[in-house]
Design a protein around this motif. Structure first.
Motif, mmCIF file in Angstrom:
data_model
loop_
_atom_site.group_PDB
_atom_site.id
_atom_site.type_symbol
_atom_site.label_atom_id
_atom_site.label_comp_id
_atom_site.label_asym_id
_atom_site.label_seq_id
_atom_site.Cartn_x
_atom_site.Cartn_y
_atom_site.Cartn_z
ATOM 1 N N GLY A 1 0.811 -1.198 0.000
ATOM 2 C CA GLY A 1 0.000 0.000 0.000
ATOM 3 C C GLY A 1 0.850 1.256 0.000
ATOM 4 N N GLU A 2 0.240 2.369 0.318
ATOM 5 C CA GLU A 2 0.925 3.659 0.240
ATOM 6 C C GLU A 2 2.044 3.787 1.261
ATOM 7 O OE1 GLU A 2 -1.988 6.703 0.499
ATOM 8 O OE2 GLU A 2 -2.690 6.419 -1.550
ATOM 9 N N ASN A 3 1.937 3.113 2.401
ATOM 10 C CA ASN A 3 2.969 3.242 3.432
ATOM 11 C C ASN A 3 4.308 2.646 3.021
ATOM 12 O OD1 ASN A 3 1.397 4.634 5.239
ATOM 13 N ND2 ASN A 3 0.785 2.840 6.412
ATOM 14 N N ARG A 4 4.314 1.778 2.023
ATOM 15 C CA ARG A 4 5.570 1.116 1.666
ATOM 16 C C ARG A 4 6.594 2.089 1.096
ATOM 17 N NH1 ARG A 4 4.793 -2.468 -3.799
ATOM 18 N NH2 ARG A 4 4.019 -0.837 -5.176
ATOM 19 N N GLU A 5 6.158 3.267 0.674
ATOM 20 C CA GLU A 5 7.118 4.246 0.171
ATOM 21 C C GLU A 5 8.036 4.753 1.273
ATOM 22 O OE1 GLU A 5 5.370 7.335 -2.107
ATOM 23 O OE2 GLU A 5 4.002 6.003 -3.180
ATOM 24 N N ARG A 6 7.637 4.554 2.519
ATOM 25 C CA ARG A 6 8.483 4.956 3.650
ATOM 26 C C ARG A 6 9.254 3.738 4.157
ATOM 27 N NH1 ARG A 6 4.201 9.240 5.567
ATOM 28 N NH2 ARG A 6 5.469 11.121 5.328
#
Length: 344
Positions: free
Chosen positions: A98-103
């Motif tokens: 999801g979007e959190n994987r970019e961090r």
């Protein structure tokens, strides 16, 4: 204990570009990647190639979006599958969802089974040196610090992966030999959104107790580290507050010091979490409890998300505005010292 500010539902991935690119890149191979003339050189700014046993990563590839769209985060080779079991060695990378994987969050469980008495500079171009890896403390109840630190680090890994973040573990076993400088360099290579170092304290004064976080001072002599003071300070504040809430412990003022090798070499937001004092009977007994370790991991994870919320607000991500560019918080009292013998 339920996590503070728990999101009621996870955000869905905006589109299927990541899956599409992943399939294409895997089929093309490295040679094909380098021939994609449509992708500018900046597309490879996060690509690291592993040659044999060389300690270099080939984990992330960022494909710039077109037409004003956001960059697509594409996991590349080098990651391991999450099974819940520890992996041998160092630099263990898990791709989030999801979007959190970019961090990417880098977690360092303080110390290791064997100390390394060799020395290394405490910062770039510094003539001052410190041992590469000092021996950790030991509690009567909580046991060796390097074991305690790792137990909490593994629990934190599990929480963050469950929340969708990409995670790099400096170590998942005790039998490693990775210096403080080398640990920071791993965090730098991943351009970590946060570098969290987990420790327990020890003091000659057995009455001293409480948890605290540690970061560099505003006058840190190493430019790359000094430039990140505001971020590291805000990260330390957010983590300490959430840790206090989750673990129900007393906390001490945030410690600012410029003598920690692992902080001075870091070029990413960094905090050291000192969970309590092994030299204090009450803290020692508390840190030995499985419940405390679970809550400690939850508290650190909550603090990371609170800090990321500040970053997003500063960048205007939540509102679509330009943002303030300021990640600072109201701040707690700070103990500023020139030297610390309690950490690292």
């Amino acid at each position: 204990m339920q996590r503070r500010n728990m999101k009621t539902e996870k955000k869905q991935t905006k589109n299927g570009r990541a899956a599409m690119w992943s399939a294409r890149l895997l089929s093309l191979g490295l040679a094909g990647l380098m021939c994609l003339s449509a992708v500018s050189c900046s597309a490879w700014n996060a690509l690291w190639i592993r040659y044999g046993d060389a300690d270099v990563n080939s984990d992330l590839l960022v494909i710039p979006g077109s037409g004003g769209s956001e960059d697509t985060f594409v996991p590349f080779e080098g990651a391991v599958d999450y099974t819940g079991e520890p992996h041998e060695g160092a630099d263990i990378y898990y791709v989030g969802k999801g979007e959190n994987r970019e961090r990417v969050i880098v977690i360092a469980a303080g110390h290791q089974a064997e100390e390394n008495p060799e020395t290394e500079p405490i910062g770039p171009d510094s003539e001052k040196t410190a041992v590469k890896m000092p021996a950790g403390g030991e509690g009567k109840y909580a046991g060796p610090e390097h074991v305690l630190n790792l137990e909490v680090a593994l629990l934190l890994r599990d929480v963050l992966i469950e929340r969708g973040y990409s995670v790099v573990m400096i170590r998942e076993t005790a039998e490693v030999d990775v210096s403080e400088k080398e640990r920071a360099e791993i965090a730098n290579r991943y351009q970590a959104a946060a570098y969290v170092r987990i420790h327990a304290n020890i003091s000659d004064d057995t009455d001293v107790s409480g948890a605290r976080t540690v970061c560099q001072s505003e006058k840190n002599p190493f430019p790359d580290c000094a430039a990140l003071y505001s971020e590291s300070r805000s990260l330390s504040e957010a983590v300490l507050r959430a840790f206090e809430d989750a673990a129900s412990v007393e906390t001490l003022d945030i410690l600012e010091t410029d003598d920690l090798t692992g902080t001075n070499w870091a070029q990413v937001p960094t905090t050291v979490v000192e969970m309590g004092y092994l030299s204090n009977t009450s803290d020692d007994m508390l840190m030995a409890l499985p419940y405390f370790k679970e809550q400690a991991a939850l508290g650190i994870a909550d603090g990371l998300e609170d800090y990321f919320a500040l970053v997003d607000a500063a960048e205007g991500k939540d509102t679509g505005d330009e943002g303030t560019g300021d990640v600072s918080t109201d701040g707690d009292a700070t103990e500023r010292v020139d030297r610390s013998s309690e950490t690292d």
